[in-house]
Design a protein around this motif. Structure first.
Motif, PDB file in Angstrom:
ATOM      1  N   GLN A 506      -3.734  27.370  80.258  1.00 21.85           N
ATOM      2  CA  GLN A 506      -5.094  27.763  80.603  1.00 21.85           C
ATOM      3  C   GLN A 506      -5.193  28.652  81.838  1.00 21.85           C
ATOM      4  O   GLN A 506      -6.239  29.238  82.091  1.00 21.85           O
ATOM      5  CB  GLN A 506      -5.944  26.504  80.807  1.00 21.85           C
ATOM      6  N   CYS A 507      -4.126  28.767  82.616  1.00 15.35           N
ATOM      7  CA  CYS A 507      -4.149  29.621  83.811  1.00 15.35           C
ATOM      8  C   CYS A 507      -3.409  30.941  83.600  1.00 15.35           C
ATOM      9  O   CYS A 507      -3.296  31.746  84.528  1.00 15.35           O
ATOM     10  CB  CYS A 507      -3.545  28.888  85.001  1.00 15.35           C
ATOM     11  N   LEU A 508      -2.902  31.169  82.391  1.00 13.49           N
ATOM     12  CA  LEU A 508      -2.054  32.336  82.141  1.00 13.49           C
ATOM     13  C   LEU A 508      -2.840  33.640  82.296  1.00 13.49           C
ATOM     14  O   LEU A 508      -3.912  33.817  81.720  1.00 13.49           O
ATOM     15  CB  LEU A 508      -1.468  32.249  80.732  1.00 13.49           C
ATOM     16  N   GLU A 509      -2.269  34.566  83.077  1.00 10.58           N
ATOM     17  CA  GLU A 509      -2.882  35.879  83.300  1.00 10.58           C
ATOM     18  C   GLU A 509      -2.069  37.008  82.678  1.00 10.58           C
ATOM     19  O   GLU A 509      -2.637  37.975  82.161  1.00 10.58           O
ATOM     20  CB  GLU A 509      -3.029  36.132  84.813  1.00 10.58           C
ATOM     21  N   VAL A 510      -0.734  36.899  82.725  1.00  8.57           N
ATOM     22  CA  VAL A 510       0.136  37.966  82.211  1.00  8.57           C
ATOM     23  C   VAL A 510       1.173  37.349  81.267  1.00  8.57           C
ATOM     24  O   VAL A 510       1.858  36.386  81.630  1.00  8.57           O
ATOM     25  CB  VAL A 510       0.856  38.710  83.355  1.00  8.57           C
ATOM     26  N   LEU A 511       1.279  37.928  80.063  1.00  7.48           N
ATOM     27  CA  LEU A 511       2.251  37.471  79.074  1.00  7.48           C
ATOM     28  C   LEU A 511       3.129  38.643  78.658  1.00  7.48           C
ATOM     29  O   LEU A 511       2.641  39.667  78.197  1.00  7.48           O
ATOM     30  CB  LEU A 511       1.525  36.904  77.847  1.00  7.48           C
ATOM     31  N   GLU A 512       4.440  38.481  78.831  1.00  7.02           N
ATOM     32  CA  GLU A 512       5.419  39.462  78.373  1.00  7.02           C
ATOM     33  C   GLU A 512       6.288  38.808  77.302  1.00  7.02           C
ATOM     34  O   GLU A 512       6.922  37.790  77.560  1.00  7.02           O
ATOM     35  CB  GLU A 512       6.299  39.935  79.527  1.00  7.02           C
ATOM     36  N   ALA A 513       6.283  39.421  76.119  1.00  7.99           N
ATOM     37  CA  ALA A 513       7.088  38.879  75.014  1.00  7.99           C
ATOM     38  C   ALA A 513       7.656  40.008  74.172  1.00  7.99           C
ATOM     39  O   ALA A 513       7.645  39.965  72.934  1.00  7.99           O
ATOM     40  CB  ALA A 513       6.245  37.929  74.170  1.00  7.99           C
ATOM     41  N   ASP A 514       8.180  41.013  74.825  1.00 10.86           N
ATOM     42  CA  ASP A 514       8.757  42.160  74.122  1.00 10.86           C
ATOM     43  C   ASP A 514      10.063  41.773  73.434  1.00 10.86           C
ATOM     44  O   ASP A 514      10.736  40.811  73.821  1.00 10.86           O
ATOM     45  CB  ASP A 514       9.038  43.302  75.108  1.00 10.86           C
ATOM     46  N   ASP A 515      10.415  42.561  72.414  1.00 11.92           N
ATOM     47  CA  ASP A 515      11.736  42.457  71.768  1.00 11.92           C
ATOM     48  C   ASP A 515      12.026  41.059  71.241  1.00 11.92           C
ATOM     49  O   ASP A 515      13.065  40.456  71.523  1.00 11.92           O
ATOM     50  CB  ASP A 515      12.836  42.885  72.756  1.00 11.92           C
ATOM     51  N   ASN A 516      11.089  40.536  70.467  1.00 12.12           N
ATOM     52  CA  ASN A 516      11.301  39.308  69.708  1.00 12.12           C
ATOM     53  C   ASN A 516      11.092  39.631  68.231  1.00 12.12           C
ATOM     54  O   ASN A 516      11.269  40.779  67.816  1.00 12.12           O
ATOM     55  CB  ASN A 516      10.341  38.212  70.182  1.00 12.12           C
ATOM     56  N   ALA A 517      10.724  38.633  67.449  1.00  9.18           N
ATOM     57  CA  ALA A 517      10.373  38.864  66.036  1.00  9.18           C
ATOM     58  C   ALA A 517       9.024  38.211  65.752  1.00  9.18           C
ATOM     59  O   ALA A 517       8.805  37.658  64.674  1.00  9.18           O
ATOM     60  CB  ALA A 517      11.463  38.296  65.135  1.00  9.18           C
ATOM     61  N   ILE A 518       8.130  38.279  66.722  1.00  6.30           N
ATOM     62  CA  ILE A 518       6.862  37.565  66.656  1.00  6.30           C
ATOM     63  C   ILE A 518       5.918  38.246  65.668  1.00  6.30           C
ATOM     64  O   ILE A 518       5.682  39.454  65.733  1.00  6.30           O
ATOM     65  CB  ILE A 518       6.208  37.503  68.044  1.00  6.30           C
ATOM     66  N   GLY A 519       5.392  37.433  64.752  1.00 10.96           N
ATOM     67  CA  GLY A 519       4.411  37.930  63.805  1.00 10.96           C
ATOM     68  C   GLY A 519       3.165  37.070  63.740  1.00 10.96           C
ATOM     69  O   GLY A 519       2.216  37.381  63.028  1.00 10.96           O
ATOM     70  N   ASN A 520       3.171  35.950  64.495  1.00  5.15           N
ATOM     71  CA  ASN A 520       2.058  35.008  64.476  1.00  5.15           C
ATOM     72  C   ASN A 520       1.603  34.750  65.903  1.00  5.15           C
ATOM     73  O   ASN A 520       2.377  34.280  66.739  1.00  5.15           O
ATOM     74  CB  ASN A 520       2.516  33.702  63.804  1.00  5.15           C
ATOM     75  N   LEU A 521       0.322  35.032  66.185  1.00  8.46           N
ATOM     76  CA  LEU A 521      -0.220  34.867  67.542  1.00  8.46           C
ATOM     77  C   LEU A 521      -1.218  33.715  67.620  1.00  8.46           C
ATOM     78  O   LEU A 521      -2.093  33.698  68.480  1.00  8.46           O
ATOM     79  CB  LEU A 521      -0.913  36.160  67.994  1.00  8.46           C
ATOM     80  N   GLU A 522      -1.069  32.729  66.740  1.00  7.71           N
ATOM     81  CA  GLU A 522      -2.044  31.643  66.647  1.00  7.71           C
ATOM     82  C   GLU A 522      -2.285  30.948  67.985  1.00  7.71           C
ATOM     83  O   GLU A 522      -3.393  30.519  68.303  1.00  7.71           O
ATOM     84  CB  GLU A 522      -1.580  30.621  65.602  1.00  7.71           C
ATOM     85  N   GLY A 523      -1.244  30.828  68.789  1.00 10.06           N
ATOM     86  CA  GLY A 523      -1.364  30.101  70.053  1.00 10.06           C
ATOM     87  C   GLY A 523      -2.085  30.862  71.153  1.00 10.06           C
ATOM     88  O   GLY A 523      -2.440  30.264  72.182  1.00 10.06           O
ATOM     89  N   LEU A 524      -2.322  32.148  70.973  1.00 11.21           N
ATOM     90  CA  LEU A 524      -3.027  32.924  72.004  1.00 11.21           C
ATOM     91  C   LEU A 524      -4.537  32.769  71.789  1.00 11.21           C
ATOM     92  O   LEU A 524      -5.270  33.741  71.572  1.00 11.21           O
ATOM     93  CB  LEU A 524      -2.617  34.395  71.953  1.00 11.21           C
ATOM     94  N   TYR A 525      -4.987  31.525  71.860  1.00 10.58           N
ATOM     95  CA  TYR A 525      -6.370  31.190  71.538  1.00 10.58           C
ATOM     96  C   TYR A 525      -7.122  30.736  72.781  1.00 10.58           C
ATOM     97  O   TYR A 525      -6.695  29.809  73.479  1.00 10.58           O
ATOM     98  CB  TYR A 525      -6.390  30.089  70.477  1.00 10.58           C
TER      99      TYR A 525
END
Length: 587
Positions: A506-525
């Motif tokens: 709940q306090c997250l301001e910056v998210l870096e997740a480059d160079d993965n295989a992410i196709g689902n962002l359900e948790g960024l809610y």
């Protein structure tokens, strides 16, 4: 050719067998139909018992017939004297034994035997224990018999120490006995409980007027006093040194190394002036709507607050959120005191929001809670060091033994997770090579340990930045421990999704997740403070994959370079409509 026996041809033999099977089937169906007719007519007589006995003798897994027999026996109880009922049920036990000889693992037979034993006016529990012993001597992994034995032990009040000796005997005759090792794990906490836990009575009595019942293994703390634990290490070491490739002893050893269950408590309270929000973290997932959660602000109970989990998919969650009434804490010149009461567990946690502070929190750190490892005494540390040396010696003899490798990893985790991090990673790599079928399991377990170590390092450094880039992470866990993190870097890993639990940040301001295989962002809610998200070179392919980000009100920067979705027609216009708050879009 007189005097010679005529040899039947194969065709003749098969025809005779077919006719024999047809004759048996005809008799079987006739009796079955007669039974069903009698049951539908409500006939509960001894003839029906004979009919069902005839069929069950050849097919003891016909559950309907066992049910019918119970109906008949219950009726006969009402018309017979006690001595007659005793003889009736003793005969039933004898009949069940013949069924068990036909199929020693018959669900229906064992269940019916348990029912009959509970109805006997004068049960002979010693005879039942003897029957269990005979069955287990033929097949020591017959779990039906183990279940029945536990029923008999509970009803007859067999002392726990006597049962422990029983497991000693079976394990001594066969180390590869999963059931005995497991049964032992339920008995030890009752006979040798960890100091501070409720002591167990020596046996469980059916009549509670003489002694209180023994704590059930399902509700017990499952922890064993240290003195006995050290003896168990020696016992199980003898087992896996005898046969290093047998799994049963290794599984028991992992149970011995397991950490104690966490105390149920409120682990963190966070309050923010912006949005006037409160986040509460618990030591385990709870349903705050039914657990009696009460919020007190400056001495006043807040009746109108509504609690919600961090993600709508969760009815039980370690993190719960609420919005305070407008104007409650927004003035930065005022100081406020907040208390969250967990009524059901009779516990609470206070949090002070001081003048000039935009946010505040009160929490237990992972290091204080011993969240990822238990504090070891000098004696236990010495013994585990010795165990580690022994396993290392065994590994030299059996370099491809996956059980030994995994146990070494667990011992290193118990002794010093940070100090043994490099060796642990090397052992995980070896595990993937010697046991490639379970490579994904080892990757997930390694990811879990890496996340635990990083949380510990972060808290020792007293920062709110979580960085695990280029660590081959395959999964995310312990996300409730990252409630206060403001910046997280997960780039260059093997992640494929943000799970719903990610919404607890709940306090997250910056998210870096480059160079993965992410196709689902359900948790960024509904991450209220999230401003920047970098997802370069992932597998986001559809515009709908980005919809969870629309719930993040402060999102201004989004980097999607290298994702298939960037090739969508009119992507910029579509994103402008979906994410109007984003002013810095990189495609």
């Amino acid at each position: 050719m007189h005097g010679r026996v005529k040899v039947k041809s194969t065709a003749q033999q098969e025809e005779e067998k077919r006719k024999g099977r047809e004759k048996k089937l005809k008799v079987y169906l006739t009796v079955r139909d007669a039974i069903f007719s009698k049951r539908s007519n409500g006939e509960l007589d001894e003839e029906a018992l004979q009919f069902t006995q005839q069929l069950l003798s050849s097919n003891p897994d016909f559950a309907t017939l066992w049910n019918y027999r119970r109906e008949i026996l219950l009726h006969l109880e009402t018309v017979k004297e006690e001595d007659e009922i005793q003889k009736l049920y003793e005969a039933e036990l004898f009949f069940i034994e013949t069924c068990l000889k036909m199929n020693p693992k018959s669900y229906g037979s064992w269940h019916h035997r348990g029912w009959v034993s509970s109805r006997l006016p004068r049960p002979d529990w010693a005879r039942e224990l003897s029957l269990c012993d005979r069955c287990l001597s033929l097949d020591d992994r017959n779990f039906h018999c183990w279940d029945y034995r536990r029923l008999v032990v509970k009803a007859s009040g067999v002392p726990v120490d006597q049962e422990l000796q029983f497991t000693d005997r079976l394990i001594g005759s066969n180390f590869s006995n999963y059931s005995s090792w497991h049964y032992r794990s339920t008995l030890l906490p009752l006979l040798h409980p960890e100091p501070g836990s409720e002591p167990a009575s020596p046996c469980r009595k059916q009549n509670n007027t003489h002694t209180s019942p023994t704590a059930s293994p399902q509700t017990h703390s499952h922890r064993v006093c240290e003195e006995q634990l050290l003896k168990e290490y020696e016992l199980v070491q003898n087992a896996f040194f005898t046969d290093p490739n047998d799994q049963s002893a290794w599984f028991y050893y992992r149970w011995l190394l397991g950490r104690a269950e966490r105390e149920e408590l409120i682990s963190c309270v966070y309050v923010s002036r912006e949005g006037e929000r409160v986040a509460v973290a618990f030591s385990k997932p709870v349903n705050a709507l039914t657990e009696g959660l009460m919020l007190v602000l400056d001495g006043q109970q807040q009746q109108r607050v509504e609690w919600r989990s961090a993600h709508p998919r969760f009815r039980h969650s370690p993190v719960w959120l609420c919005e305070l009434p407008p104007g409650s804490v927004s003035d930065i010149n005022n100081e406020h005191n907040l208390t969250v009461h967990w009524m059901e567990k009779h516990t609470h946690r206070d949090c002070a929001l001081y003048t000039g502070r935009p946010e505040s929190w009160c929490r237990d750190s992972a290091t204080d809670q011993e969240l990822f490892r238990s504090e070891l005494s000098v004696e236990k540390t010495s013994v585990l060091q010795s165990e580690l040396q022994s396993c290392t010696q065994l590994l030299e003899l059996e370099p491809q033994n996956k059980w030994c490798l995994l146990t070494i990893v667990l011992l290193m985790r118990a002794l010093d997770p940070l100090g043994h991090e490099k060796e642990t990673l090397a052992h995980f790599q070896t595990l993937k090579e010697v046991d490639p079928m379970r490579s994904s399991y080892y990757s997930d377990l390694c990811s879990k340990f890496m996340i635990e170590n990083t949380i510990l390092k972060m808290e020792y450094a007293e920062v709110r930045v979580f960085s695990l880039s280029d660590k081959n992470l395959s999964t995310l866990c312990h996300l409730d421990q990252l409630l206060l993190v403001t910046h997280i870097n997960l780039s260059s890993n093997q992640l494929v999704r943000f799970p719903p639990q990610f919404s607890m940040l709940q306090c997250l301001e910056v998210l870096e997740a480059d160079d993965n295989a992410i196709g689902n962002l359900e948790g960024l809610y509904h991450l209220p403070k999230l401003e920047e998200v970098s997802l370069k070179n992932n597998q986001i392919s559809k515009l709908s994959d980005l919809e969870p980000l629309a719930s993040c009100p402060r999102l201004t920067r989004l980097d999607l370079r290298g994702n298939p979705v960037t090739k969508t027609a009119n992507i910029e216009a579509e994103l402008a409509q979906l994410l109007p708050s984003v002013t810095d879009l990189l495609l």
